[in-house]
Scaffold this active site. Structure first.
Site, PDB file in Angstrom:
ATOM      1  N   GLY A  12       0.807  -1.221   0.000  1.00 10.96           N
ATOM      2  CA  GLY A  12       0.000   0.000   0.000  1.00 10.96           C
ATOM      3  C   GLY A  12       0.836   1.266   0.000  1.00 10.96           C
ATOM      4  O   GLY A  12       1.954   1.301   0.516  1.00 10.96           O
ATOM      5  N   ASN A 170     -12.409  -8.333  13.762  1.00  9.31           N
ATOM      6  CA  ASN A 170     -11.381  -8.974  12.943  1.00  9.31           C
ATOM      7  C   ASN A 170     -10.151  -8.073  12.885  1.00  9.31           C
ATOM      8  O   ASN A 170     -10.232  -6.927  12.446  1.00  9.31           O
ATOM      9  CB  ASN A 170     -11.935  -9.211  11.534  1.00  9.31           C
ATOM     10  N   HIS A 363      39.184  18.662  29.112  1.00 10.62           N
ATOM     11  CA  HIS A 363      38.307  19.734  28.653  1.00 10.62           C
ATOM     12  C   HIS A 363      38.879  20.496  27.456  1.00 10.62           C
ATOM     13  O   HIS A 363      40.074  20.575  27.255  1.00 10.62           O
ATOM     14  CB  HIS A 363      37.987  20.750  29.769  1.00 10.62           C
ATOM     15  N   TYR A 366      40.231  19.085  20.893  1.00 15.33           N
ATOM     16  CA  TYR A 366      39.821  18.313  19.723  1.00 15.33           C
ATOM     17  C   TYR A 366      40.890  17.273  19.445  1.00 15.33           C
ATOM     18  O   TYR A 366      42.064  17.605  19.228  1.00 15.33           O
ATOM     19  CB  TYR A 366      39.633  19.203  18.492  1.00 15.33           C
ATOM     20  N   ASN A 377      48.115  12.554  29.589  1.00 21.05           N
ATOM     21  CA  ASN A 377      47.316  13.724  29.974  1.00 21.05           C
ATOM     22  C   ASN A 377      47.314  14.712  28.815  1.00 21.05           C
ATOM     23  O   ASN A 377      48.375  15.138  28.355  1.00 21.05           O
ATOM     24  CB  ASN A 377      47.882  14.399  31.221  1.00 21.05           C
ATOM     25  N   ASN A 386      44.758  17.955  12.088  1.00 26.52           N
ATOM     26  CA  ASN A 386      44.826  16.731  11.286  1.00 26.52           C
ATOM     27  C   ASN A 386      44.579  16.920   9.798  1.00 26.52           C
ATOM     28  O   ASN A 386      44.835  16.010   9.018  1.00 26.52           O
ATOM     29  CB  ASN A 386      43.818  15.711  11.829  1.00 26.52           C
TER      30      ASN A 386
END
Length: 461
Positions: A12, A170, A363, A366, A377, A386
């Site tokens: 359908g 039904n 903290h 990236y 650390n 990168n």
């Protein structure tokens, strides 16, 4: 038990959904409706699953893959016509056949197994799954004889006053003796106002042939809910969500507020884990024991080992080992692996990064396309540089290294074992083991500089 087959109607278009997405592909708790039906059949070891497709056939096939058989209904000529498209694949086989709908996603294996057992115990030609509703308006009614067998199914518009008082309806779900189904289906006519072939006529044909037709009442009528529009989709979502939450809680998971928590169907959670409000667990996410997830954790296809804490963070296609913490406000992107006893703190982003055991990225950092060893650390504000505009390069930081705050590691670059990088450095050459790398201008103090500079309001000599 005889061989079991299934026909799933999914042809359908679903115009009432008012959507470009074909109806059976609308998700309920993260999985297309038709996938729920197929997965339930697969969990019951059904030998042959034939999905009848029409509108959106290619899209349905792309979602379900090649683990099922497809039959194409090119013209929409009614439910019996749709079922008949599966005949080439099933009509010569022995056993029992389920008839199911791709827009009825809530039926459980428990209910369908009970239907199958009753059908075989009764040695019936057909067994109708029925439901008793407080208000049966609009549904086909089940008319039984004194022995409790199903005499006929009467559509609401054709029902007498007495028949409309019947609350047993039904659901459209059936079990059939496979050979008797195809024989009766060949006798269905389209001499009705719509000119369509209706599968409900099979019941009457079997009865007229002296065959036994019975009904099995679903314990939970809500399982039989069909989805035709967005309102019913939300109702199905709510029901499925409650079922999922209840299952996890009964298995020893604490969900602080189920109404504000979202957990998809395939998610697995071990006992003594606590899920806090606002958390989303999606896809193939697995969570070990004794974890604390949330508040506001969003996990998609994440493997979480035991004893992990994740709060106010987003993780996608990644893994975190035992006794580590992530967040608050961390973003862990695909391909990342976090070791045990590690810390990924606030406003840290990882992408395709491997973080070693006991390593801390507390903290404002990236770390992308990087391999960070054990016991490292990473100081606040550290960036792995990168990307050169064309290629993503790898950064390697070996065990025990210490990266000072506001450092840039310009890849490709390696920081050796137990090496130090001084705060504020931009490192573009490898750092040997145990070395200290300083890459910044020497500080120069200009004595008495302030007195030589003009200031607002200060009279110049």
């Amino acid at each position: 038990m005889s061989k079991i087959h299934a026909v799933v109607l999914a042809a359908g278009q679903g115009t009432r959904m008012k959507s470009k997405l074909y109806k059976v592909l609308h998700p309920v708790c993260g999985k297309p409706m038709v996938q729920h039906v197929v997965d339930t059949m697969a969990s019951m070891q059904v030998q042959d699953i034939v999905v009848v497709v029409g509108h959106g056939a290619d899209a349905v096939r792309a979602k379900l893959g090649e683990d099922v058989t497809y039959a194409l209904q090119e013209e929409q000529l009614g439910t019996a016509h749709a079922v008949s498209q599966a005949a080439p694949f099933l009509q010569d086989k022995e056993g029992t056949t389920f008839l199911l709908y791709g827009d009825v996603p809530l039926l459980s294996a428990t209910t369908l197994s009970a239907l199958l057992t009753y059908h075989e115990e009764q040695q019936a030609a057909a067994t109708v799954l029925t439901a008793v509703l407080p208000d049966a308006t609009g549904y086909g009614r089940i008319v039984r004889n004194e022995a409790g067998e199903v005499l006929r199914i009467v559509e609401h518009k054709d029902a007498s006053e007495a028949e409309r008082a019947i609350r047993e309806i039904n659901t459209g779900i059936y079990c059939y003796d496979n050979r008797k189904l195809w024989k009766a289906l060949a006798e269905v006519k389209n001499d009705n106002a719509q000119g369509e072939y209706y599968v409900t006529d099979v019941v009457g044909i079997l009865r007229d042939a002296g065959e036994k037709v019975v009904g099995y009442e679903a314990i939970d009528p809500e399982e039989t809910l069909g989805v035709n529009d967005r309102v019913q989709l939300s109702e199905a979502e709510a029901y499925m969500k409650k079922r999922i939450m209840t299952g996890h809680m009964r298995n020893g998971v604490t969900i602080i507020d189920p109404t504000s928590t979202y957990i998809e169907t395939d998610v697995k959670i071990e006992a003594d884990t606590v899920i806090h409000p606002g958390s989303f667990l999606r896809g193939q996410t697995t969570v070990g024991a004794d974890c604390v997830i949330g508040p506001q954790a969003d996990l998609t296809n994440v493997e979480v080992a035991s004893g992990v804490t994740i709060s106010y963070s987003v993780m996608v296609d990644s893994r975190v080992e035992s006794d580590s913490s992530v967040g608050p406000f961390a973003y862990v992107r695909p391909g990342s692996q976090i070791g045990s006893n590690a810390k990924i703190g606030d406003f840290v982003e990882l992408k395709n990064a491997k973080i070693g055991d006991g390593t801390k990225v507390p903290h404002l950092s990236y770390v992308g396309d990087a391999e960070i060893g054990d016991g490292v650390n990473i100081g606040c504000g550290t960036i792995t540089v990168n990307y050169d505009g064309a290629v993503k390069h790898k950064t390697t930081v070996k065990d025990g290294a210490f990266i000072g705050c506001n450092s840039n590691l310009v890849a490709p670059v390696t920081v050796g074992q137990n090496a130090y990088v001084a705060a504020g450095s931009t490192i573009n050459q490898d750092v040997p083991d145990n070395a200290l790398a300083i890459a910044r201008e020497r500080q120069v103090n200009k004595i008495d500089y302030a007195n030589k500079m003009p200031r607002k309001g200060k009279k110049q000599s």
